[in-house]
Design a protein around this motif. Structure first.
Motif, PDB file in Angstrom:
ATOM      1  N   ASN A   1       0.809  -1.227   0.000  1.00  0.00           N
ATOM      2  CA  ASN A   1       0.000   0.000   0.000  1.00  0.00           C
ATOM      3  C   ASN A   1       0.838   1.271   0.000  1.00  0.00           C
ATOM      4  N   ASP A   2       2.174   1.101   0.167  1.00  0.00           N
ATOM      5  CA  ASP A   2       3.086   2.241   0.290  1.00  0.00           C
ATOM      6  C   ASP A   2       2.625   3.190   1.398  1.00  0.00           C
ATOM      7  N   GLU A   3       2.250   2.594   2.551  1.00  0.00           N
ATOM      8  CA  GLU A   3       1.755   3.390   3.664  1.00  0.00           C
ATOM      9  C   GLU A   3       1.894   2.598   4.957  1.00  0.00           C
ATOM     10  N   VAL A   4       2.275   3.292   6.043  1.00  0.00           N
ATOM     11  CA  VAL A   4       2.362   2.644   7.351  1.00  0.00           C
ATOM     12  C   VAL A   4       1.249   3.193   8.243  1.00  0.00           C
ATOM     13  N   PRO A   5       0.777   2.418   9.242  1.00  0.00           N
ATOM     14  CA  PRO A   5      -0.300   2.880  10.126  1.00  0.00           C
ATOM     15  C   PRO A   5       0.103   4.112  10.923  1.00  0.00           C
ATOM     16  N   TYR A   6      -0.899   4.820  11.379  1.00  0.00           N
ATOM     17  CA  TYR A   6      -0.678   6.046  12.145  1.00  0.00           C
ATOM     18  C   TYR A   6       0.126   5.790  13.406  1.00  0.00           C
ATOM     19  N   LEU A   7      -0.152   4.670  14.085  1.00  0.00           N
ATOM     20  CA  LEU A   7       0.536   4.407  15.360  1.00  0.00           C
ATOM     21  C   LEU A   7       2.040   4.238  15.160  1.00  0.00           C
ATOM     22  N   VAL A   8       2.446   3.682  14.017  1.00  0.00           N
ATOM     23  CA  VAL A   8       3.873   3.530  13.730  1.00  0.00           C
ATOM     24  C   VAL A   8       4.495   4.891  13.466  1.00  0.00           C
ATOM     25  N   SER A   9       3.785   5.715  12.726  1.00  0.00           N
ATOM     26  CA  SER A   9       4.262   7.073  12.455  1.00  0.00           C
ATOM     27  C   SER A   9       4.424   7.855  13.751  1.00  0.00           C
ATOM     28  N   LEU A  10       3.442   7.726  14.639  1.00  0.00           N
ATOM     29  CA  LEU A  10       3.505   8.420  15.927  1.00  0.00           C
ATOM     30  C   LEU A  10       4.682   7.936  16.754  1.00  0.00           C
ATOM     31  N   LEU A  11       4.906   6.647  16.750  1.00  0.00           N
ATOM     32  CA  LEU A  11       6.019   6.075  17.497  1.00  0.00           C
ATOM     33  C   LEU A  11       7.358   6.615  17.013  1.00  0.00           C
ATOM     34  N   ILE A  12       7.530   6.670  15.706  1.00  0.00           N
ATOM     35  CA  ILE A  12       8.795   7.161  15.139  1.00  0.00           C
ATOM     36  C   ILE A  12       9.006   8.624  15.494  1.00  0.00           C
ATOM     37  N   HIS A  13       7.946   9.427  15.398  1.00  0.00           N
ATOM     38  CA  HIS A  13       8.068  10.849  15.737  1.00  0.00           C
ATOM     39  C   HIS A  13       8.405  11.038  17.213  1.00  0.00           C
ATOM     40  N   THR A  14       7.837  10.174  18.063  1.00  0.00           N
ATOM     41  CA  THR A  14       8.140  10.244  19.499  1.00  0.00           C
ATOM     42  C   THR A  14       9.600   9.917  19.761  1.00  0.00           C
ATOM     43  N   LEU A  15      10.096   8.869  19.126  1.00  0.00           N
ATOM     44  CA  LEU A  15      11.492   8.478  19.280  1.00  0.00           C
ATOM     45  C   LEU A  15      12.434   9.555  18.743  1.00  0.00           C
ATOM     46  N   LYS A  16      12.052  10.125  17.631  1.00  0.00           N
ATOM     47  CA  LYS A  16      12.899  11.148  17.007  1.00  0.00           C
ATOM     48  C   LYS A  16      13.012  12.386  17.879  1.00  0.00           C
ATOM     49  N   GLY A  17      11.912  12.729  18.534  1.00  0.00           N
ATOM     50  CA  GLY A  17      11.923  13.927  19.369  1.00  0.00           C
ATOM     51  C   GLY A  17      12.688  13.747  20.657  1.00  0.00           C
ATOM     52  N   ASP A  18      12.787  12.528  21.166  1.00  0.00           N
ATOM     53  CA  ASP A  18      13.394  12.307  22.480  1.00  0.00           C
ATOM     54  C   ASP A  18      14.794  11.697  22.433  1.00  0.00           C
ATOM     55  N   LYS A  19      15.260  11.318  21.272  1.00  0.00           N
ATOM     56  CA  LYS A  19      16.464  10.488  21.231  1.00  0.00           C
ATOM     57  C   LYS A  19      17.712  11.177  21.773  1.00  0.00           C
ATOM     58  N   ASP A  20      17.771  12.518  21.721  1.00  0.00           N
ATOM     59  CA  ASP A  20      18.974  13.219  22.167  1.00  0.00           C
ATOM     60  C   ASP A  20      18.963  13.533  23.661  1.00  0.00           C
ATOM     61  N   VAL A  21      17.789  13.384  24.308  1.00  0.00           N
ATOM     62  CA  VAL A  21      17.703  13.765  25.719  1.00  0.00           C
ATOM     63  C   VAL A  21      17.394  12.577  26.628  1.00  0.00           C
ATOM     64  N   LEU A  22      17.306  11.409  26.054  1.00  0.00           N
ATOM     65  CA  LEU A  22      16.986  10.235  26.862  1.00  0.00           C
ATOM     66  C   LEU A  22      18.170   9.815  27.735  1.00  0.00           C
ATOM     67  N   PRO A  23      17.906   9.448  28.995  1.00  0.00           N
ATOM     68  CA  PRO A  23      18.980   8.884  29.817  1.00  0.00           C
ATOM     69  C   PRO A  23      19.514   7.611  29.173  1.00  0.00           C
ATOM     70  N   ALA A  24      20.778   7.366  29.362  1.00  0.00           N
ATOM     71  CA  ALA A  24      21.405   6.200  28.734  1.00  0.00           C
ATOM     72  C   ALA A  24      20.792   4.890  29.213  1.00  0.00           C
ATOM     73  N   SER A  25      20.194   4.913  30.401  1.00  0.00           N
ATOM     74  CA  SER A  25      19.634   3.677  30.956  1.00  0.00           C
ATOM     75  C   SER A  25      18.308   3.281  30.316  1.00  0.00           C
ATOM     76  N   ILE A  26      17.722   4.190  29.546  1.00  0.00           N
ATOM     77  CA  ILE A  26      16.437   3.894  28.917  1.00  0.00           C
ATOM     78  C   ILE A  26      16.679   3.365  27.513  1.00  0.00           C
ATOM     79  N   SER A  27      16.243   2.161  27.246  1.00  0.00           N
ATOM     80  CA  SER A  27      16.453   1.550  25.940  1.00  0.00           C
ATOM     81  C   SER A  27      15.309   1.877  25.000  1.00  0.00           C
TER      82      SER A  27
END
Length: 307
Positions: A38-64
């Motif tokens: 379908n050349d499309e991913v579900p909304y929840l996957v898109s939301l997850l990626i955006h969440t990870l992208k926004g937090d990746k530089d400030v996350l404590p190292a202990s959080i995987s």
């Protein structure tokens, strides 16, 4: 999000490949094949990626990343489900209006049925709350160690929902009703049930009913209070909106099916191959991801013919 954009996005959050991402997110390969087609991913996957992208530089190292996925997916799933809530609400309100029109006459909104008898939805709700509480071991003098009947508590909540929808429709129309209720449907039902809390929240529905009926609360503000309190009760009782909708459609559909197959005439068969019809109905609901009145009615016909 397009699949081609998805492939680029996962690299920006630290994944080397699609396989690595779906392993973390516990997504099946079959789902990914559908995305590619379908050349499309579900909304929840898109939301997850955006969440990870926004937090990746400030996350404590202990959080995987795996822990983040575990935390984000329930919310993302709930938000994706919520996109279908308005249409599900509209279907339920239309079915309830149709039921009231057929049983009470076309002018039931005026508070009188076709036989001239007064309709009091507030009293109906009050009485159903009493039945809900009777499904719990609330009595200090009898069966104090018995377990609550959670299945029946959920059924009573569905019965309350019938009457609450009718009350809302008496005061407004279907589009406005959907608008009033929609935002209250987004909640995560409790997995650990505190039965004392269930009783307490259910009693508040009675308080609202009595306050409106005795003119101690304005009708319209009472509706908003009613809606908020009803879904809070569902939440603490472990009844999700999705399952509430399924049970409502199921009960409404089964009642119609009974009438169409000789219920009034006494020719209807209530036990189907050793199981009562309501048990069969619930088992069908459990197998359906999305439930519609028409689809469930067709499935009931198939099962009934097996008798």
């Amino acid at each position: 999000m397009l699949y081609k954009d998805f492939k680029e996005a996962i690299k920006s959050v630290g994944f080397n490949s699609v396989d690595e991402f779906i392993t973390y997110a516990k997504i099946s390969s079959d789902e990914v094949l559908v995305w590619i087609e379908n050349d499309e991913v579900p909304y929840l996957v898109s939301l997850l990626i955006h969440t990870l992208k926004g937090d990746k530089d400030v996350l404590p190292a202990s959080i995987s990343l795996e822990n983040i996925v575990e935390e984000c997916l329930p919310l993302a799933t709930l938000l994706e489900e919520a996109s279908s809530f308005p249409s599900k609400l509209e279907e339920m309100f239309l079915l309830q209006k149709q039921l009231n029109d057929s049983t009470n006459g076309n002018h039931w909104e005026l508070g009188i049925n076709k036989f001239g008898k007064e309709i009091n939805w507030l009293r109906c709700i009050h009485m159903e709350v009493a039945e809900l509480i009777d499904s719990t071991p609330w009595k200090h003098w009898k069966n104090i160690n018995s377990s609550p009947d959670m299945n029946n508590i959920h059924v009573e909540l569905v019965d309350i929902w019938h009457f609450l929808m009718s009350y809302i429709l008496q005061e407004t129309n279907v589009p406005k009703a959907v608008s009033l209720v929609n935002t209250h449907c987004i909640y995560e039902a409790s997995s650990e049930i505190d039965i004392k809390a269930v009783v307490k929240e259910a009693e508040k529905l009675s308080y609202v009913s009595l306050a409106i009926d005795t003119k101690n609360m304005p009708s319209f503000s009472g509706i908003e209070r009613f809606i908020e309190q009803f879904f809070r009760t569902c939440k603490v009782a472990g009844l999700s909106f999705t399952w509430l909708q399924k049970l409502y459609i199921g009960k409404n559909c089964l009642n119609q099916f009974r009438q169409d197959n000789g219920y009034k005439e006494g020719t209807y068969i209530k036990v189907w191959n050793g199981n009562e019809d309501n048990v069969v109905m619930v088992s069908l609901l459990e197998k359906m991801e999305d439930v519609s009145f028409v689809h469930l009615y067709e499935q009931l016909e198939v099962e009934y013919k097996k008798n």
